[in-house]
Design an enzyme around this catalytic site. Structure first.
Site, mmCIF file in Angstrom:
data_model
loop_
_atom_site.group_PDB
_atom_site.id
_atom_site.type_symbol
_atom_site.label_atom_id
_atom_site.label_comp_id
_atom_site.label_asym_id
_atom_site.label_seq_id
_atom_site.Cartn_x
_atom_site.Cartn_y
_atom_site.Cartn_z
ATOM 1 N N CYS A 132 -0.653 -9.312 -20.330
ATOM 2 C CA CYS A 132 -1.020 -8.672 -18.742
ATOM 3 C C CYS A 132 0.535 -9.218 -17.506
ATOM 4 O O CYS A 132 0.869 -9.774 -18.600
ATOM 5 C CB CYS A 132 -2.099 -8.780 -17.890
ATOM 6 S SG CYS A 132 -2.090 -9.441 -16.852
ATOM 7 N N HIS A 160 0.619 -1.124 0.403
ATOM 8 C CA HIS A 160 0.169 0.559 -0.114
ATOM 9 C C HIS A 160 0.867 1.330 -0.175
ATOM 10 O O HIS A 160 0.208 2.034 -0.810
ATOM 11 C CB HIS A 160 -0.731 -0.228 1.362
ATOM 12 C CG HIS A 160 -2.223 -0.667 1.035
ATOM 13 N ND1 HIS A 160 -3.335 -0.757 1.940
ATOM 14 C CD2 HIS A 160 -2.302 -1.230 0.037
ATOM 15 C CE1 HIS A 160 -4.089 -1.462 1.103
ATOM 16 N NE2 HIS A 160 -4.291 -1.874 0.095
#
Length: 753
Positions: free
Chosen positions: A678, A366
């Protein structure tokens, strides 16, 4: 001489692994082996990190003053010969050998018999281990075999310290110039003074302890949790004017973890058994984090770091420690710690934070996500760096290379400041491309989508020009709950993501959990989770979960119409057939309930080689294909990229991977199936040039790499890349491929420099 046993070797290895510093490790090795083998001399030579010299790092029997001073080139003397040839040498009279070189400071003339073995780890030279004696006969074959075994056991332990170079920088001062390797957290370069954010006590330092008043302990824990929640709320408000709105979802995730019923219940159950609140907190946090960290998906592994981060903040409150000092030095700051939370960042003037340096964490933390949103360079997972020892020293944080430079010399600092100025001008230029297409000089257009897994990832993608979401990881709601999330909870989250990108497409991958991605409330134990109950296999065997998730996605899509369903880890035709029937049934049921949902496009991920080989037979059941380059590379090469012993063999430019990608693109083209790719490959400039040449016109990558990849695509001509692709077919290794591409990358950089 009595031959040592394998049990004795095991004891040595175990004792060495418990040693606390490089000097202790190396001294213990030579001391133990000299005594065990009953020899006159045992010496350890380590290779310098630049692989140019061997230095005597430890010895028992030679002059102690030679340690750190005796130096040989890799082909110099008997030790150098062992290093150059990577072979064992066992001699009865070493000084008479033509290769022998006398080093006066070692005082080794009395010794004649010589046995040396190379230390190799992951095909790299670590050093040479030598024993010597006064007799004039070679060592016994049993001794030679034992030394080879010792070398194989010790090479891995010694590699970590040898590669860092600390072993010959005996006591580096706080002002010594050092380069520290880590992982790329957020791009950019920052320079400033180190400001350590030192937790007053880490969770792993909490010892088991009992309490006499469980009620008091429970109240103290609840007070600490509430204090952290209040801090997060305050910090969120402080960052309001600086962060994109959706990035505040990170604070919401932290709040959700704090309010998790599992956190409260598990802690209280332990406290009720007589354990202290701090110990209960540690046990609970470690167990919850473990559920994420045993996943093979780096994105989900990073969620374990967040749980540790929250646990650390609660512990600091629980122990009633002082908050972070507000007395800051003048000038720019580099924040440094094991991990730095979002709330930590909020306690500083953001304009003064020039970089973030963490000794733990990963690119998918994060903290890295927010650092990207704030434009702060970040490096995670730094080795052998203790921030407290270098407070207010100068540091360069190089987020492009994933390294930090401690106390850079003036000339190097000047060069980095020049690079910062260039980088700023370059990013300003790229900003003008945000709404421009990623189109090559000869008109080949590529759609650049973004990968995401949290609502917080949404805004950066839009800000950097993402044309949609190529991969939305739906596991997160399942991982942070105390039980399976309800249809309504999932619907609310999916609707926000679809709304944020509408009318751009959003490919939502269905639940990808299993033996390798444990849910805290659904235990799965498997010998080989990589080949086990995961992805679509797990979902089909738990159809009620799949149907609930599909219904939530369909309902969220009813208003926006930009959903694409993506099925992970397909390996069989009947898997996609069954999945399609479940979706058709869910559509029919919802329409009977009065919800006009319609049938969305259904795609499959090619990650397992069997899906690639069955593509023509799978095509009738899918509307598009997405290649998961990370897993496909892993399965094609039989390399676990999270295993340090083989991770260096993981490279998506391996010739076999390129052959597979060409085959998939050609098949999809002939079948009329849209195909995207991806994974890390979509952010690698060298790989992007080859993908462009192959004809891939849709890539999904991290938001912060979109501008640079767009710039690269606009800098080249696809027709000029086709001969390059042809040449790579003759390459025998990924290193050959990269060498072939490098000149073209440099030319593209000069063209738009």
């Amino acid at each position: 001489m009595q031959q040592p046993s394998l049990k004795a070797l095991t004891t040595i290895v175990e004792e060495i692994s418990r040693s606390g510093n490089p000097e202790a490790i190396m001294s213990r090795i030579v001391q133990q082996l000299r005594a065990l083998l009953q020899v006159d001399v045992c010496s350890l030579y380590l290779c310098t990190p630049d692989q140019q010299h061997l230095i005597l790092a430890a010895t028992e029997g030679l002059s102690a003053s030679a340690v750190g001073q005796a130096r040989l080139q890799l082909d110099e003397g008997l030790v150098g010969h062992i290093a150059a040839s990577l072979s064992t040498l066992n001699l009865g009279d070493a000084p008479t050998d033509d290769r022998f070189v006398f080093i006066p400071e070692t005082h080794e003339m009395p010794y004649h018999r010589f046995l040396g073995v190379p230390l190799l780890h992951l095909r790299k030279l670590v050093g040479v281990l030598v024993i010597q004696g006064r007799e004039r006969i070679p060592f016994a074959q049993e001794t030679e075999a034992f030394m080879i075994t010792v070398a194989s056991q010790l090479a891995g332990t010694l590699y970590s310290l040898q590669s860092q170079g600390n072993w010959y920088e005996r006591a580096p001062s706080s002002s010594a110039y050092r380069r520290l390797k880590g992982q790329k957290g957020a791009p950019g370069i920052g320079v400033g003074q180190i400001w350590p954010l030192r937790p007053h006590r880490s969770l792993d330092q909490v010892a088991e302890a009992s309490c006499s008043d469980p009620t008091h302990e429970r109240e103290a824990l609840e007070t600490a949790i509430q204090a952290v929640a209040d801090d997060l709320e305050s910090s969120s408000s402080h960052l309001d004017q600086h962060l994109p709105t959706d990035v505040h979802a990170l604070f919401n995730v932290y709040q959700m973890m704090l309010q998790s019923p599992e956190l409260h219940r598990s802690c209280c159950e332990l406290i009720d058994t007589g354990k202290s609140a701090a110990w209960a907190l540690r046990q609970t946090v470690e167990r919850m984090a473990h559920q994420f960290q045993q996943s093979e998906d780096p994105y989900l592994q990073a969620r374990g770091e967040d749980i540790h981060n929250i646990g650390q903040r609660v512990l600091n409150q629980l122990l009633s420690r002082d908050s972070l000092s507000k007395t800051l030095p003048e000038g720019d700051l580099i924040l440094a710690a094991e991990l730095i939370s979002i709330a930590d960042l909020a306690e500083f003037p953001l304009q003064r934070i020039q970089g973030i340096a963490c000794t733990r964490g990963s690119t998918l933390s994060h903290t890295a996500i927010v650092a990207n949103a704030l434009g702060i360079p970040a490096v995670m997972g730094l080795d052998s760096f203790e921030p407290e020892q270098h407070a207010q020293s100068q540091m360069v944080v190089d987020g492009h290379r994933g390294e930090c430079i401690l106390n850079p010399p003036a000339a190097l600092l000047h060069e980095y400041r020049r690079m910062i100025n260039e980088d700023q001008r370059f990013m300003q230029d790229l900003e003008r491309l945000r709404d421009e297409p990623a189109i090559s000089r000869d008109g080949f257009e590529v759609s650049l989508l973004t990968n995401t897994g949290l609502l917080a990832d949404v805004t950066p993608g839009l800000q950097h020009g993402a044309e949609g979401v190529g991969l939305y990881r739906s596991e997160i709601p399942f991982m942070i709950h105390d039980g399976f999330p309800t249809e309504q909870e999932q619907y609310s989250l999916y609707a926000k993501v679809l709304h944020a990108y509408a009318p751009r497409p959003v490919s939502m991958r269905t639940l990808d959990v299993g033996g390798d991605k444990q849910l805290p409330y659904f235990d799965i134990s498997e010998t080989n989770p990589y080949l086990g109950w995961r992805g679509i296999r797990f979902s089909l065997d738990n159809a009620q979960l799949l149907i609930t998730q599909v219904r939530a996605m369909l309902r969220a899509n009813a208003e926006y119409g930009n959903l694409k369903l993506l099925v992970p880890m397909v390996s069989r035709i009947d898997e996609i057939q069954t999945f399609r029937r479940h979706v058709e049934k869910a559509v029919s049921t919802l329409e009977r309930e009065g919800v006009g949902v319609g049938m969305p496009p259904i795609g499959m991920m090619i990650e397992v080689p069997s899906a690639m080989l069955l593509l023509p037979r799978l095509a009738p059941y899918v509307d598009f294909v997405s290649i998961g380059s990370n897993d496909l590379t892993q399965y094609l090469l039989a390399v676990d990229r999270n295993n340090p012993r083989v991770a260096s063999l993981f490279d998506h430019l391996h010739p076999a991977v390129l052959v597979a990608l060409e085959q998939i693109q050609k098949q999809c083209e002939s079948l009329g199936l849209p195909v995207s790719l991806c994974g890390e490959m979509a952010s690698d400039p060298a790989a992007v040039l080859l993908l462009l040449a192959m004809g891939y016109d849709c890539l999904s990558l991290s938001a912060f790499n979109i501008p640079r990849i767009k710039h690269l695509i606009r800098s080249v001509s696809r027709e000029e890349l086709k001969p390059l692709l042809e040449s790579t077919r003759l390459c025998q290794s990924e290193a050959d491929v990269r060498s072939l591409i490098q000149p073209l990358l440099e030319a593209a950089a000069r063209r738009h420099g």
